[in-house]
Design an enzyme around this catalytic site. Structure first.
Site, PDB file in Angstrom:
ATOM      1  N   MET A  24      -1.651   2.114 -12.516  1.00 42.42           N
ATOM      2  CA  MET A  24      -1.354   0.581 -12.680  1.00 42.42           C
ATOM      3  C   MET A  24      -0.646   0.299 -11.318  1.00 42.42           C
ATOM      4  O   MET A  24       0.262   0.982 -11.072  1.00 42.42           O
ATOM      5  CB  MET A  24      -0.466   0.464 -13.900  1.00 42.42           C
ATOM      6  CG  MET A  24      -1.031   0.656 -15.403  1.00 42.42           C
ATOM      7  SD  MET A  24       0.137   0.404 -16.510  1.00 42.42           S
ATOM      8  CE  MET A  24       0.849   1.950 -16.765  1.00 42.42           C
ATOM      9  N   TYR A 177     -13.484  -2.618  -6.737  1.00 48.22           N
ATOM     10  CA  TYR A 177     -13.271  -2.108  -5.232  1.00 48.22           C
ATOM     11  C   TYR A 177     -14.184  -1.381  -4.332  1.00 48.22           C
ATOM     12  O   TYR A 177     -15.317  -1.468  -4.953  1.00 48.22           O
ATOM     13  CB  TYR A 177     -11.926  -1.141  -5.291  1.00 48.22           C
ATOM     14  CG  TYR A 177     -10.635  -1.962  -6.060  1.00 48.22           C
ATOM     15  CD1 TYR A 177     -10.058  -3.090  -5.113  1.00 48.22           C
ATOM     16  CD2 TYR A 177     -10.390  -1.736  -7.089  1.00 48.22           C
ATOM     17  CE1 TYR A 177      -9.092  -3.892  -5.596  1.00 48.22           C
ATOM     18  CE2 TYR A 177      -8.946  -2.599  -7.644  1.00 48.22           C
ATOM     19  CZ  TYR A 177      -8.789  -3.626  -7.076  1.00 48.22           C
ATOM     20  OH  TYR A 177      -7.462  -4.347  -7.588  1.00 48.22           O
TER      21      TYR A 177
END
Length: 357
Positions: A24, A177
């Site tokens: 996270m 990503y």
């Protein structure tokens, strides 16, 4: 019946339970991408997880996505991580670094460099910068000869991670990503060996994982995937075939694990479980979604063949999450306004459960 609290052998590690702390982003790193004493305390507080996977760590400056994130591409960054891994190990934990190259999800105001990507296609929406949200820029399409260098950057960062005391690494192949951009049929418009067909679109992921295995070994290497998620506009076609082909290529590398987010239909994920011969970690709820993972969701996926279950948001306000799940104690709510604000409030200030006197 497999229990969330059973031990599990993961490579050379024995996990005391099957709970994984998911990566996270918390944007608490110091200038220069350095890990901090507060980060050491944060991860050490959560060391009862079977395995911790850190926030995304950039393998290069151009790979940095958000401001305030840590790196693993300088000697100073390696040194700054050692107190973090030491703190986790002192508290009896195990920790992998997530290696995250942002690709087109970046901005020159953050890195001083134009982002790179498979193709010159901007991500939709705005990206975070030191001056606040800005429209995502059009990235520079990598030349064919440049692509292997970016695949190798994961392996170099992995070597630095092990030098910093990490037990292994997880490649961030999810959530739009760089690796996910290569897998995408909308972000990857290439016509060379790294695009077009499924074999072309998975090539970068396979090369990045192979470079990491070469650097630190398969038993120290995992990868996170989000089939069909479409995050940051990285849409995918032929999801079952694409990920089936990718897992088939990765199967010979004897990885520590594959970490899959529940971002597509359950029946597709079950088929991917059948296709993957190794350890499977499942994150059972949609990332950034309204619902937190809970024990019922964990038990459901264990019954479907997952080996380990990752919890993200539930770990923010519950450093003792494993014990709360074990005893059926209340799961404390977190304050979303503190996720990315920096400082220790909403980071180190959540207590363990206190039983009534």
């Amino acid at each position: 019946m497999t229990s969330l609290f059973d031990r599990y052998r993961l490579g050379a590690l024995t996990l005391p339970n099957r709970v994984v702390m998911a990566p996270m982003t918390r944007v608490r790193a110091a200038a220069g991408g350095l890990a901090t004493p507060s980060m050491a305390a944060y991860y050490a507080q959560r060391a009862t997880a079977g395995l911790i996977v850190t926030e995304g760590v950039q393998p290069s400056l151009v790979g940095q996505s958000n401001p305030g994130t840590p790196g693993l591409h300088t000697d100073e960054q390696v040194a700054s991580w050692r107190p973090v891994t030491d703190a986790v190990h002192t508290n009896g934990g195990r920790v992998f670094a997530q290696i995250m190259h942002g690709g087109r999800v970046s901005h020159p105001d953050t890195t001083g460099m134009r982002p790179v990507a498979p193709s010159a296609v901007a991500a939709p929406g705005e990206v975070f910068t030191p001056a606040g949200p800005r429209p995502a820029p059009v990235p520079r399409a990598l030349e064919t000869a440049e692509v292997p260098e970016h695949a190798l950057s994961y392996g170099r960062a992995a070597r630095r991670a092990v030098d910093a005391g990490f037990d292994g690494v997880e490649l961030h192949g999810a959530n739009g990503y760089l690796i996910a951009q290569f897998l995408s049929s909308s972000a990857n418009l290439r016509t060379d060996a790294y695009g077009g067909s499924i074999a072309g679109r998975i090539r970068f992921a396979v090369e990045a994982v192979s470079a990491t295995v070469e650097a630190v070994g398969g038993d120290r290497t995992g990868i996170r995937l989000s089939p069909g998620a479409g995050f940051w506009g990285a849409e995918e076609t032929d999801v079952p075939e694409l990920y089936g082909a990718l897992l088939a290529e990765l199967a010979s590398l004897d990885l520590a694990y594959v970490h899959i987010e529940a971002t597509t239909d359950e029946d597709v994920l079950v088929e991917l479980r059948k296709a993957w011969p190794g350890t499977l970690v499942v994150n059972p709820v949609l990332p950034m979604g309204p619902r937190k993972a809970d024990k019922a969701a964990a038990d459901h996926w264990l019954s479907l063949g997952a080996d380990l279950i990752s919890f993200g948001r539930a770990f923010i306000a519950n450093p003792d999450l494993v014990e709360r799940l074990r005893q059926g104690l209340p799961i404390a709510p977190d304050d979303e306004s503190t996720w990315y604000q920096g400082g220790d409030a909403g980071y180190l200030t959540y207590p363990a459960y206190r039983h009534a006197a």
